[in-house]
Each structure stands twice: as structure tokens, then as C-alpha cells.
Motif scaffolding. Structure first.
Motif, mmCIF file in Angstrom:
data_model
loop_
_atom_site.group_PDB
_atom_site.id
_atom_site.type_symbol
_atom_site.label_atom_id
_atom_site.label_comp_id
_atom_site.label_asym_id
_atom_site.label_seq_id
_atom_site.Cartn_x
_atom_site.Cartn_y
_atom_site.Cartn_z
ATOM 1 N N UNK A 111 43.572 34.443 42.079
ATOM 2 C CA UNK A 111 44.922 34.856 42.449
ATOM 3 C C UNK A 111 45.679 35.200 41.168
ATOM 4 N N UNK A 112 46.504 36.235 41.230
ATOM 5 C CA UNK A 112 47.343 36.634 40.098
ATOM 6 C C UNK A 112 48.788 36.720 40.581
ATOM 7 N N UNK A 132 51.727 34.585 44.681
ATOM 8 C CA UNK A 132 50.386 34.940 44.240
ATOM 9 C C UNK A 132 49.751 35.994 45.141
ATOM 10 N N UNK A 133 48.941 36.861 44.523
ATOM 11 C CA UNK A 133 48.201 37.910 45.228
ATOM 12 C C UNK A 133 46.715 37.649 45.052
ATOM 13 N N UNK A 139 45.628 39.238 50.337
ATOM 14 C CA UNK A 139 46.685 38.396 50.896
ATOM 15 C C UNK A 139 47.698 38.012 49.818
ATOM 16 N N UNK A 140 48.961 37.948 50.211
ATOM 17 C CA UNK A 140 50.033 37.525 49.321
ATOM 18 C C UNK A 140 50.614 36.217 49.836
ATOM 19 N N UNK A 141 50.793 35.264 48.923
ATOM 20 C CA UNK A 141 51.340 33.958 49.272
ATOM 21 C C UNK A 141 52.681 33.772 48.572
ATOM 22 N N UNK A 142 53.732 33.697 49.364
ATOM 23 C CA UNK A 142 55.085 33.485 48.863
ATOM 24 C C UNK A 142 55.449 32.025 49.083
ATOM 25 N N UNK A 143 55.505 31.265 47.994
ATOM 26 C CA UNK A 143 55.857 29.841 48.063
ATOM 27 C C UNK A 143 54.975 29.112 49.075
#
Length: 226
Positions: A111-112, A132-133, A139-143
Motif C-alpha cells: 500500500x502507498x 492508502x492505495x 482499493x483505497x482505504x480512507x482511515x
């Protein structure tokens, strides 16, 4: 290339392939869905965001992080079960800044993105203190919450469209752009906008972050001045 439009709300223009920290002069003309074209604007002067010099910070990263002598490349030590987290040496707390990472290796376990200094755990792929992407899946993880793909938009000539393409892969350069004015993080693949996420915190220091879950992938900072 534009985003939005219609309803009198105006449009945003996205120009790919520009150098960081550089002044450009541009003229703009718009065309609507019916083929009506506006006159060309006066010359506009714009300055691209600054790409800050950054390295991976050994004493702030996971103990399992394997960092090169120049602190540009990070990987994960073999035989480790937890995720390896590498933290950038510089805060991104400027109005508009970016950093870039070259990805190596086939494993999808990377993840970056960005995290909040002093709050991001050093054992998790993503957390409530990061944006993170993910490699391969996109997939993108917001908090710590995986975002619905229908709420993540790409940029196209006809306006915003749902983004369903996969994430980055071996050999790609991922650039992360932080916009404090709009509390926004944008992700680019080889200079092309791929993801854009709102909701970044601005009350704490924001730092570059990469998390690695396999020993065959590495992340190398590129475009650094130091």
C-alpha cells in the motif's frame, strides 16, 4: 481534460505530465456536449506543486524494514509475519506537495499513501490514521474504511466517471499529491491521475507512508533532491 461541468458549476482542468515546482503559461478554451466552443482565454500562469526531498526514516519505521544505504529504497525482511511500515522523513504540511515511489516486485501486498506522524501503527497495512492505495486491486482505504468504487472518480474528457481499473503494478511510478486547501489526496500512476480522495486531516503532520506485506516487493523514492 476536464472534471465536472454542467449546471453552471464550472469545470476543473487536469493537465498530465507537468514537472513539479514549475511555472507554466496556459490558454484555455472549453467545448460543451453540443459542440459549442468558447473563445480562448487570456494567458493564465500556474505553478505546479512542489515535490519535496524525502527519504525513508529508519528510526520511525518498523523494525522489519530493510532500508538501503541512501534511504531511498525500502523492503521487508524475510520471515516476518506482520506488515512492514516505512515512514517518510519529511512532513507534507504545505499547501500543495507531492512525492513519488517506483514499485518493484510482483506481490500485490503493498500500500502507498500518507499517514499521520506519531499516530500511524507500525504493524498494519492501513489504519484509521492513514489514507492508502493498494497495489494490484486498486482499493483505497480512507482511515481504515475501504471506499466504494462508485465514490472514486477518474478524469475523462466527458467529465467524472466511476473508476474500475486495477491499481499499480511492478515497474510503475506512483505519485501521491497532497492538497491541504481541499483536504484531498490524489494518486497518480506514471503521471496519470488514478484516484482522488477527500477527507484528509490537516490538524496533524502528514507524512509519506508505504506498507509492505511480502519480501519480494520494494518501494523506491524517485525525483528526490536529497
Amino acid at each position: 481534460v476536464v472534471e465536472g461541468g454542467g449546471g453552471g458549476g464550472g469545470v476543473d482542468c487536469c493537465l498530465d505530465g507537468l514537472a513539479p515546482g514549475t511555472k507554466y503559461s496556459v490558454r484555455v478554451s472549453c467545448e460543451d456536449a453540443f459542440g459549442n466552443r468558447s473563445s480562448v482565454s487570456n494567458v493564465l500562469t500556474v505553478v505546479t506543486c512542489t515535490e519535496i526531498p524525502v527519504t525513508w526514516l529508519g528510526d520511525a519505521s518498523s523494525s522489519s524494514a530493510v532500508i538501503s544505504h541512501d534511504h531511498a529504497t525500502v523492503g521487508r525482511r524475510k520471515g516476518v509475519s506482520q506488515w512492514t511500515v516505512a515512514v517518510g522523513s519529511r512532513s507534507l504540511n504545505d499547501s500543495f506537495t507531492t512525492f513519488s515511489v517506483r514499485v518493484s516486485g510482483e506481490s500485490p501486498y503493498m500500500y502507498i499513501g500518507v499517514g499521520y506522524r506519531g499516530l500511524t501503527p507500525l504493524t498494519d497495512a492501513y489504519s484509521k490514521h492513514s489514507i492508502m492505495w493498494r497495489k494490484h486491486t486498486g482499493d483505497v482505504y480512507l482511515h481504515a474504511s475501504r471506499m466504494d468504487r462508485s465514490n472514486i472518480f477518474s478524469i475523462s474528457p466527458s467529465g467524472p466517471e466511476p473508476l474500475h481499473e486495477e491499481g499499480y503494478k511492478d515497474g510503475d511510478v506512483v505519485s501521491v499529491e497532497v492538497d491541504f486547501s481541499n483536504q484531498r489526496v490524489s494518486f497518480y500512476t506514471n503521471g496519470r491521475l488514478s484516484r482522488r480522495v477527500n477527507g484528509m486531516r490537516t490538524d496533524v503532520p502528514v507524512v509519506p507512508l508505504v506498507t509492505i506485506g511480502a519480501s519480494d516487493v520494494t518501494a523506491t523514492l524517485v525525483g528526490r533532491d536529497a
